[in-house]
Design a protein around this motif. Structure first.
Motif, PDB file in Angstrom:
ATOM      1  N   TRP A  62       0.948  -1.581  -0.123  1.00 52.16           N
ATOM      2  CA  TRP A  62       0.322   0.355   0.246  1.00 52.16           C
ATOM      3  C   TRP A  62       1.155   1.066  -0.081  1.00 52.16           C
ATOM      4  O   TRP A  62       1.994   1.620   0.447  1.00 52.16           O
ATOM      5  N   TRP A  63       0.319   2.054  -1.148  1.00 49.57           N
ATOM      6  CA  TRP A  63       1.737   3.835  -0.650  1.00 49.57           C
ATOM      7  C   TRP A  63       0.430   5.238  -0.898  1.00 49.57           C
ATOM      8  O   TRP A  63      -1.093   4.573  -0.987  1.00 49.57           O
ATOM      9  N   ARG A  64       1.316   5.663  -0.650  1.00 49.87           N
ATOM     10  CA  ARG A  64       0.811   6.773  -0.386  1.00 49.87           C
ATOM     11  C   ARG A  64       1.525   8.160  -1.431  1.00 49.87           C
ATOM     12  O   ARG A  64       2.485   8.178  -1.996  1.00 49.87           O
ATOM     13  N   SER A  65       0.946   8.900  -2.200  1.00 49.01           N
ATOM     14  CA  SER A  65       1.056   9.516  -2.404  1.00 49.01           C
ATOM     15  C   SER A  65       2.400  10.635  -2.805  1.00 49.01           C
ATOM     16  O   SER A  65       3.308  11.083  -3.407  1.00 49.01           O
ATOM     17  N   LYS A  66       2.469  11.220  -1.046  1.00 51.84           N
ATOM     18  CA  LYS A  66       3.521  11.723  -0.356  1.00 51.84           C
ATOM     19  C   LYS A  66       4.689  11.807  -0.439  1.00 51.84           C
ATOM     20  O   LYS A  66       5.246  11.588   0.019  1.00 51.84           O
ATOM     21  N   GLN A  67       4.837   9.631  -0.236  1.00 49.97           N
ATOM     22  CA  GLN A  67       5.883   8.957  -0.318  1.00 49.97           C
ATOM     23  C   GLN A  67       5.689   7.808  -0.943  1.00 49.97           C
ATOM     24  O   GLN A  67       5.124   6.520  -1.421  1.00 49.97           O
ATOM     25  N   VAL A  68       6.771   7.814  -2.625  1.00 49.55           N
ATOM     26  CA  VAL A  68       6.953   7.542  -3.774  1.00 49.55           C
ATOM     27  C   VAL A  68       7.931   6.416  -3.698  1.00 49.55           C
ATOM     28  O   VAL A  68       8.393   5.446  -4.747  1.00 49.55           O
ATOM     29  N   GLU A  69       9.415   6.744  -2.683  1.00 46.13           N
ATOM     30  CA  GLU A  69      10.478   5.660  -2.334  1.00 46.13           C
ATOM     31  C   GLU A  69       9.982   4.745  -1.811  1.00 46.13           C
ATOM     32  O   GLU A  69      10.090   3.007  -2.380  1.00 46.13           O
ATOM     33  N   ASP A 116      -3.917  11.953   2.519  1.00 45.92           N
ATOM     34  CA  ASP A 116      -3.338  12.085   1.313  1.00 45.92           C
ATOM     35  C   ASP A 116      -4.428  11.027   0.379  1.00 45.92           C
ATOM     36  O   ASP A 116      -5.401  10.826   0.973  1.00 45.92           O
ATOM     37  N   LEU A 117      -3.660  10.359  -0.761  1.00 46.54           N
ATOM     38  CA  LEU A 117      -4.042   9.828  -1.639  1.00 46.54           C
ATOM     39  C   LEU A 117      -3.159   8.790  -1.549  1.00 46.54           C
ATOM     40  O   LEU A 117      -2.093   8.062  -1.404  1.00 46.54           O
ATOM     41  N   TYR A 118      -4.359   7.292  -1.180  1.00 43.75           N
ATOM     42  CA  TYR A 118      -3.485   5.914  -0.999  1.00 43.75           C
ATOM     43  C   TYR A 118      -3.910   4.952  -1.822  1.00 43.75           C
ATOM     44  O   TYR A 118      -5.590   4.804  -2.299  1.00 43.75           O
ATOM     45  N   TYR A 119      -3.284   4.295  -2.100  1.00 41.11           N
ATOM     46  CA  TYR A 119      -3.688   3.038  -3.251  1.00 41.11           C
ATOM     47  C   TYR A 119      -2.681   1.708  -3.182  1.00 41.11           C
ATOM     48  O   TYR A 119      -1.487   2.073  -2.323  1.00 41.11           O
ATOM     49  N   GLY A 135      -4.869  -0.392  -8.003  1.00 42.65           N
ATOM     50  CA  GLY A 135      -5.854  -0.007  -7.851  1.00 42.65           C
ATOM     51  C   GLY A 135      -6.044   1.145  -7.885  1.00 42.65           C
ATOM     52  O   GLY A 135      -4.790   2.075  -7.844  1.00 42.65           O
ATOM     53  N   ASN A 136      -7.436   2.261  -8.297  1.00 43.01           N
ATOM     54  CA  ASN A 136      -7.139   3.455  -7.682  1.00 43.01           C
ATOM     55  C   ASN A 136      -7.641   4.052  -6.796  1.00 43.01           C
ATOM     56  O   ASN A 136      -7.145   2.676  -5.759  1.00 43.01           O
ATOM     57  N   LYS A 137      -6.692   5.303  -6.437  1.00 44.46           N
ATOM     58  CA  LYS A 137      -6.517   5.875  -5.770  1.00 44.46           C
ATOM     59  C   LYS A 137      -7.984   6.594  -4.690  1.00 44.46           C
ATOM     60  O   LYS A 137      -9.054   6.659  -5.160  1.00 44.46           O
ATOM     61  N   THR A 138      -7.035   6.255  -3.440  1.00 43.29           N
ATOM     62  CA  THR A 138      -8.567   6.694  -1.835  1.00 43.29           C
ATOM     63  C   THR A 138      -8.507   7.834  -1.414  1.00 43.29           C
ATOM     64  O   THR A 138      -6.864   8.062  -1.161  1.00 43.29           O
ATOM     65  N   SER A 139      -8.978   9.179  -1.600  1.00 45.44           N
ATOM     66  CA  SER A 139      -8.545  10.292  -0.874  1.00 45.44           C
ATOM     67  C   SER A 139      -9.042   9.908   0.868  1.00 45.44           C
ATOM     68  O   SER A 139     -10.147  10.004   0.858  1.00 45.44           O
TER      69      SER A 139
END
Length: 325
Positions: A62-69, A116-119, A135-139
């Motif tokens: 699981w990822w978030r837009s502010k943390q791409v590494e 944030d946006l999570y996917y 998956g699509n993003k969840t705000s």
């Protein structure tokens, strides 16, 4: 049943069938928008992917837009066992249900910076080739009402005048409105103000009002509008004193005190001098006086003509001033 009704029913059935077919062939991440308060727990679901992945080794992250590494949290399925990644902290976790084709991402004790946006990303490695699904993003919106404080600055940095400050901090989302007004017996009067807004991990907004004329007892109000507030938040501020008069009175008091110091010294010296008496040179003289008194003593064995003489010396102090001789 009429032919038109039959036609309408058939159309409904066809639409339902199309929706079911679409759902079978597509994966879902729900919800699309998730709102919660600070301290609460939330869950994001990624489902309907099992028919696309038949794997013996699978990695779910699981990822978030502010943390791409790196992912926020992940789990690996290998040899019928689940291995949780050390990237998951004590507030985040991933639940994987292979038979149902569902994975859940859970965040506990929400903080404001969790917005944030999570996917979700799923990768299947065995058997090859590698298959990846995203998956699509969840705000996620962590809503926090603003904390508002009003202050009165008698001597602002710009040395212009008295300054009223209304500051709102630690709120989310970032949109906010701050306005000043003066309360009067006949109503309220809006005052032009300057507002600065800082958008970062800790949102803040500050509104300033410079007053060149004021008096003690004046009441000013700061009104705050934010999406987390059902009604505008009002903070009142009462001017505690008249700065100009206070400074003038203080200066007069200082000058008067300085003027009384030499006067007090002179009065003290005069009083001390008036109480001091001149020294007198005095001489005390003893004057001796001899008294001879004849006292008869009646006794049958004594001579009636016998008598005794007594002499007394009495001392009288006599003050004699030398300047008279």
């Amino acid at each position: 049943m009429s032919s038109s009704d039959n036609c309408f029913a058939k159309c409904i059935l066809i639409m339902i069938s199309l929706v079911l077919i679409y759902c079978e062939d597509h994966i879902f991440q729900t919800p699309g928008v998730l709102r919660a308060f600070v301290g609460e727990s939330v869950s994001i679901t990624f489902s309907n992917w099992s028919k696309h992945l038949k794997s013996e080794r699978m990695h779910v992250s699981w990822w978030r837009s502010k943390q791409v590494e790196n992912p926020v949290c992940s789990i690996t399925y290998l040899n019928d066992s689940l291995i949780q990644s050390p990237l998951c902290d004590n507030r985040t976790s991933v639940i994987l249900k292979l038979n149902a084709g569902v994975t859940h991402f859970i965040i506990q004790d929400l903080q404001m910076n969790d917005s944030d946006l999570y996917y979700c990303k799923i990768a299947s490695y065995i058997p090859p080739p590698t298959i990846e699904i995203e998956g699509n993003k969840t705000s996620l919106i962590v809503e926090v009402p603003p904390m508002v404080e009003v202050t009165f600055l008698p001597q602002p940095e710009n040395s212009c005048c008295v300054q009223l400050v209304c500051k709102a901090e630690n709120f989310y989302p970032g949109g906010i409105q701050l306005r000043w007004r003066k309360e009067r017996t006949e109503g309220s009067v809006w005052i032009d103000s300057k507002t600065t807004i800082a958008s970062n991990n800790s949102n803040s907004a500050t509104s300033y009002v410079n007053l060149s004329h004021w008096k003690a007892g004046d009441v000013y109000s700061c009104l705050v509008n934010h999406s987390m507030l059902q009604n505008p938040l009002i903070r009142n501020l009462t001017i505690p004193f008249d700065e100009q008069r206070e400074v003038g009175a203080y200066l007069w008091w200082v000058l008067a005190s300085l003027g009384l110091i030499p006067i007090s010294v002179v009065v003290y010296l005069l009083l001390k001098r008036s109480k001091k008496e001149p020294e007198d040179n005095q001489t005390y003289v003893n004057i001796g006086t001899t008294l001879r008194t004849q006292i008869p003593v009646a006794n049958q064995n004594c001579n009636r003509n016998s008598h005794s003489n007594y002499s007394f010396i009495r001392h009288f102090p006599l003050r004699i001033y030398e300047n008279t001789f």
